[in-house]
Motif scaffolding. Structure first.
Motif, PDB file in Angstrom:
ATOM      1  N   GLN A 217      38.255  33.727  40.202  1.00 35.34           N
ATOM      2  CA  GLN A 217      39.323  32.786  39.862  1.00 35.34           C
ATOM      3  C   GLN A 217      39.088  32.138  38.503  1.00 35.34           C
ATOM      4  OE1 GLN A 217      39.914  29.778  42.838  1.00 35.34           O
ATOM      5  NE2 GLN A 217      41.364  28.633  41.585  1.00 35.34           N
ATOM      6  N   SER A 218      37.860  31.862  38.182  1.00 37.45           N
ATOM      7  CA  SER A 218      37.559  31.210  36.910  1.00 37.45           C
ATOM      8  C   SER A 218      37.758  32.136  35.712  1.00 37.45           C
ATOM      9  CB  SER A 218      36.125  30.662  36.917  1.00 37.45           C
ATOM     10  OG  SER A 218      35.192  31.733  36.906  1.00 37.45           O
ATOM     11  N   ARG A 219      37.935  33.432  35.957  1.00 39.76           N
ATOM     12  CA  ARG A 219      38.098  34.412  34.879  1.00 39.76           C
ATOM     13  C   ARG A 219      39.524  34.965  34.774  1.00 39.76           C
ATOM     14  NH1 ARG A 219      32.864  34.490  36.618  1.00 39.76           N
ATOM     15  NH2 ARG A 219      31.251  35.158  35.172  1.00 39.76           N
ATOM     16  N   ILE A 220      40.449  34.487  35.605  1.00 39.54           N
ATOM     17  CA  ILE A 220      41.814  35.005  35.609  1.00 39.54           C
ATOM     18  C   ILE A 220      42.523  34.600  34.317  1.00 39.54           C
ATOM     19  CG2 ILE A 220      44.053  34.857  36.765  1.00 39.54           C
ATOM     20  CD1 ILE A 220      42.552  34.515  39.398  1.00 39.54           C
ATOM     21  N   PRO A 221      43.162  35.570  33.648  1.00 38.35           N
ATOM     22  CA  PRO A 221      43.924  35.255  32.435  1.00 38.35           C
ATOM     23  C   PRO A 221      45.106  34.326  32.752  1.00 38.35           C
ATOM     24  CG  PRO A 221      43.548  37.622  32.621  1.00 38.35           C
ATOM     25  CD  PRO A 221      43.140  37.001  33.917  1.00 38.35           C
ATOM     26  N   PRO A 222      45.642  33.649  31.735  1.00 41.23           N
ATOM     27  CA  PRO A 222      46.724  32.692  31.986  1.00 41.23           C
ATOM     28  C   PRO A 222      48.043  33.336  32.406  1.00 41.23           C
ATOM     29  CG  PRO A 222      46.286  32.886  29.635  1.00 41.23           C
ATOM     30  CD  PRO A 222      45.224  33.668  30.342  1.00 41.23           C
ATOM     31  N   GLU A 223      48.229  34.630  32.165  1.00 38.63           N
ATOM     32  CA  GLU A 223      49.464  35.320  32.534  1.00 38.63           C
ATOM     33  C   GLU A 223      49.163  36.418  33.545  1.00 38.63           C
ATOM     34  OE1 GLU A 223      50.080  36.549  28.415  1.00 38.63           O
ATOM     35  OE2 GLU A 223      52.015  35.518  28.523  1.00 38.63           O
ATOM     36  N   GLY A 224      50.150  36.742  34.366  1.00 42.02           N
ATOM     37  CA  GLY A 224      49.992  37.853  35.293  1.00 42.02           C
ATOM     38  C   GLY A 224      49.720  37.398  36.707  1.00 42.02           C
ATOM     39  N   ASN A 225      49.590  38.361  37.607  1.00 47.31           N
ATOM     40  CA  ASN A 225      49.364  38.102  39.026  1.00 47.31           C
ATOM     41  C   ASN A 225      48.032  38.700  39.451  1.00 47.31           C
ATOM     42  OD1 ASN A 225      51.970  36.927  39.507  1.00 47.31           O
ATOM     43  ND2 ASN A 225      52.811  38.982  39.302  1.00 47.31           N
ATOM     44  N   VAL A 226      47.257  37.912  40.180  1.00 56.87           N
ATOM     45  CA  VAL A 226      45.976  38.375  40.717  1.00 56.87           C
ATOM     46  C   VAL A 226      45.926  37.989  42.188  1.00 56.87           C
ATOM     47  CG1 VAL A 226      43.464  38.174  40.588  1.00 56.87           C
ATOM     48  CG2 VAL A 226      44.828  38.121  38.481  1.00 56.87           C
ATOM     49  N   SER A 227      45.567  38.928  43.047  1.00 53.46           N
ATOM     50  CA  SER A 227      45.414  38.681  44.483  1.00 53.46           C
ATOM     51  C   SER A 227      43.990  39.038  44.882  1.00 53.46           C
ATOM     52  CB  SER A 227      46.389  39.532  45.298  1.00 53.46           C
ATOM     53  OG  SER A 227      47.711  39.223  44.961  1.00 53.46           O
TER      54      SER A 227
ATOM     55  N   ARG B 182      30.798  35.276  54.661  1.00 49.52           N
ATOM     56  CA  ARG B 182      31.974  34.516  54.213  1.00 49.52           C
ATOM     57  C   ARG B 182      31.636  33.583  53.041  1.00 49.52           C
ATOM     58  NH1 ARG B 182      37.292  35.264  54.171  1.00 49.52           N
ATOM     59  NH2 ARG B 182      38.156  33.350  53.406  1.00 49.52           N
ATOM     60  N   PRO B 183      30.499  32.863  53.076  1.00 49.82           N
ATOM     61  CA  PRO B 183      30.158  32.025  51.915  1.00 49.82           C
ATOM     62  C   PRO B 183      29.993  32.838  50.627  1.00 49.82           C
ATOM     63  CG  PRO B 183      28.866  31.342  53.811  1.00 49.82           C
ATOM     64  CD  PRO B 183      29.571  32.606  54.200  1.00 49.82           C
ATOM     65  N   ALA B 184      29.455  34.052  50.750  1.00 52.06           N
ATOM     66  CA  ALA B 184      29.314  34.913  49.568  1.00 52.06           C
ATOM     67  C   ALA B 184      30.682  35.332  49.046  1.00 52.06           C
ATOM     68  CB  ALA B 184      28.467  36.138  49.899  1.00 52.06           C
ATOM     69  N   VAL B 185      31.619  35.622  49.952  1.00 56.52           N
ATOM     70  CA  VAL B 185      32.983  35.981  49.553  1.00 56.52           C
ATOM     71  C   VAL B 185      33.640  34.803  48.845  1.00 56.52           C
ATOM     72  CG1 VAL B 185      35.290  36.530  50.433  1.00 56.52           C
ATOM     73  CG2 VAL B 185      33.294  37.718  51.334  1.00 56.52           C
ATOM     74  N   ASP B 186      33.480  33.596  49.396  1.00 52.65           N
ATOM     75  CA  ASP B 186      34.080  32.402  48.793  1.00 52.65           C
ATOM     76  C   ASP B 186      33.512  32.141  47.403  1.00 52.65           C
ATOM     77  OD1 ASP B 186      35.623  32.073  51.061  1.00 52.65           O
ATOM     78  OD2 ASP B 186      34.285  30.587  51.960  1.00 52.65           O
ATOM     79  N   ALA B 187      32.210  32.294  47.240  1.00 52.25           N
ATOM     80  CA  ALA B 187      31.589  32.083  45.926  1.00 52.25           C
ATOM     81  C   ALA B 187      32.078  33.125  44.926  1.00 52.25           C
ATOM     82  CB  ALA B 187      30.066  32.129  46.052  1.00 52.25           C
ATOM     83  N   LEU B 188      32.190  34.354  45.368  1.00 46.23           N
ATOM     84  CA  LEU B 188      32.665  35.423  44.497  1.00 46.23           C
ATOM     85  C   LEU B 188      34.127  35.201  44.105  1.00 46.23           C
ATOM     86  CD1 LEU B 188      31.836  38.067  43.141  1.00 46.23           C
ATOM     87  CD2 LEU B 188      32.596  39.254  45.210  1.00 46.23           C
ATOM     88  N   ALA B 189      34.945  34.778  45.061  1.00 47.58           N
ATOM     89  CA  ALA B 189      36.356  34.495  44.773  1.00 47.58           C
ATOM     90  C   ALA B 189      36.473  33.374  43.743  1.00 47.58           C
ATOM     91  CB  ALA B 189      37.093  34.129  46.055  1.00 47.58           C
TER      92      ALA B 189
END
Length: 98
Positions: free
Chosen positions: A55-65, A44-51
């Motif tokens: 998140q830090s690379r998400i473009p300003p437009e659009g939807n990411v899940s 779980r900590p690895a998943v949280d770090a990866l998320a």
């Protein structure tokens, strides 16, 4: 699993979408579909770090899940190709240290 729908109407939007896909590959994700990328994480900590990195690379437009599920849940996924069930490769390229 990262799923996204990013706008690609203009050249800058296409560039940002391509950069995001390339960033996912650089983080070790594999493309399952054009806008669905998957990566195995052992805890779980690895998943949280990866998320956080995604998140830090998400473009300003659009939807990411970002969706996380257990190894057992992933193993129970049913995959079909052209209506026929496709057997999944359950082997992992993990290292074993003695």
């Amino acid at each position: 699993m990262v799923m996204f729908d990013l706008p690609v109407l203009t050249k800058p939007q296409r560039r940002r979408a391509t950069l995001f896909r390339n960033d996912l590959l650089d983080l070790g994700f594999e493309m399952a579909q054009f806008s669905v990328y998957m990566k195995f994480s052992g805890s779980r900590p690895a998943v949280d770090a990866l998320a956080y990195r995604v998140q830090s690379r998400i473009p300003p437009e659009g939807n990411v899940s970002i969706l996380s599920f257990t190894d057992k849940q992933y193993g129970q996924m049913r995959v079909f190709n052209g209506g026929a069930r496709q057997e999944r490769d359950t082997s992992r390229g993990q290292l074993l240290l003695f």
